[in-house]
Design a protein around this motif. Structure first.
Motif, short mmCIF file in Angstrom:
data_model
loop_
_atom_site.label_atom_id
_atom_site.label_comp_id
_atom_site.label_asym_id
_atom_site.label_seq_id
_atom_site.Cartn_x
_atom_site.Cartn_y
_atom_site.Cartn_z
N PHE A 46 0.81 -1.21 0.00
CA PHE A 46 0.00 0.00 0.00
C PHE A 46 0.84 1.26 0.00
O PHE A 46 0.38 2.32 -0.34
N ALA A 47 2.09 1.16 0.42
CA ALA A 47 2.92 2.35 0.54
C ALA A 47 3.64 2.72 -0.76
O ALA A 47 4.42 3.62 -0.78
N SER A 74 -5.56 5.92 -5.28
CA SER A 74 -5.37 7.26 -4.74
C SER A 74 -6.38 8.23 -5.33
O SER A 74 -7.19 7.87 -6.18
N ARG A 75 -6.29 9.46 -4.85
CA ARG A 75 -7.17 10.53 -5.30
C ARG A 75 -6.33 11.75 -5.59
O ARG A 75 -5.13 11.77 -5.31
N SER A 119 -4.85 8.34 2.17
CA SER A 119 -3.81 8.35 1.14
C SER A 119 -3.07 7.02 1.15
O SER A 119 -1.92 6.93 1.57
N PRO A 120 -3.73 5.95 0.67
CA PRO A 120 -3.15 4.61 0.79
C PRO A 120 -1.79 4.45 0.11
O PRO A 120 -1.05 3.54 0.44
N LEU A 146 3.13 12.14 0.08
CA LEU A 146 1.78 11.79 -0.36
C LEU A 146 1.77 11.72 -1.88
O LEU A 146 2.29 12.62 -2.54
N HIS A 147 1.20 10.66 -2.41
CA HIS A 147 1.12 10.45 -3.86
C HIS A 147 -0.33 10.59 -4.29
O HIS A 147 -1.13 9.70 -4.06
N GLY A 148 -0.66 11.72 -4.88
CA GLY A 148 -1.99 11.91 -5.43
C GLY A 148 -2.00 11.50 -6.89
O GLY A 148 -0.96 11.20 -7.48
#
Length: 198
Positions: A46-47, A74-75, A119-120, A146-148
């Motif tokens: 998940f990371a 993600s979003r 934010s998985p 954080l990866h959007g």
């Protein structure tokens, strides 16, 4: 086959008609599993950030790669930051007394769960560990990314713990947890705890 693997994810090419995801833990070796035939399975923690699957297109040479977009979990970054900026429920907040002063905080494992929820595909890393010149304290620098779907953002922070204070585990672990929580606060998660009295 070598092009099918990248850091952060695992793509297995094979053709087991009766393959189940649960079987992956019972495989004897990756090479025997890969000899099963022709299908693609994408496994990743998940990371890690969702990456496009690369697959040869019709008419292209086998060595040529073509990007095929894959849907992430993600979003957009703005939606993630909006959720992280919300007030943490009081039931998640703990207190401790430090130097005669009561301090409110969110335990690192709760912060971790909140990140996983909103934010998985976040990632975190220890960037540096520094002991003081007198050897009495240790400072950890931690980065949270954080990866959007549209952008990435990271924040770093530090945490310091006394080497002599072993009440609740290892001093490096304490400093890391503190740095992790502070880096997350810089992204909005639990930030309200730092300015509640204002």
């Amino acid at each position: 086959m070598a092009n099918a693997f990248r850091a952060g994810d695992l793509r297995l090419l094979g053709s087991a008609k009766s393959f189940r995801i649960g079987d992956i833990g019972h495989l004897g070796s990756l090479s025997s599993f890969m000899e099963m035939g022709s299908f693609v399975v994408l496994l990743r923690s998940f990371a890690t950030k969702a990456l496009p699957i690369r697959k040869p297109s019709a008419g292209a040479n086998a060595g040529d790669d073509v990007d095929i977009p894959s849907e992430g979990i993600s979003r957009p970054l703005s939606a993630i930051l909006r959720e992280l900026g919300k007030k943490v429920p009081d039931s998640f907040i703990k207190t401790r007394v430090e130097d005669g002063q009561t301090i409110k905080y969110v335990p690192w494992h709760i912060v971790n769960r909140i990140l996983n929820l909103h934010s998985p595909e976040w990632s975190g890393e220890v960037r540096n560990i520094v002991y003081s010149a007198d050897g009495k304290s240790v400072t950890v620098v931690y980065r949270v990314t954080l990866h959007g779907t549209d952008a990435e953002i990271y924040r770093e922070s530090t945490g310091t713990a006394s080497v002599e204070d072993t009440n609740y585990g290892d001093p490096v672990q304490k400093a890391e947890a503190m740095a992790f929580r502070r880096a997350c606060a810089r992204l909005g998660l639990g930030l309200h705890l730092y300015h509640e009295e204002l």
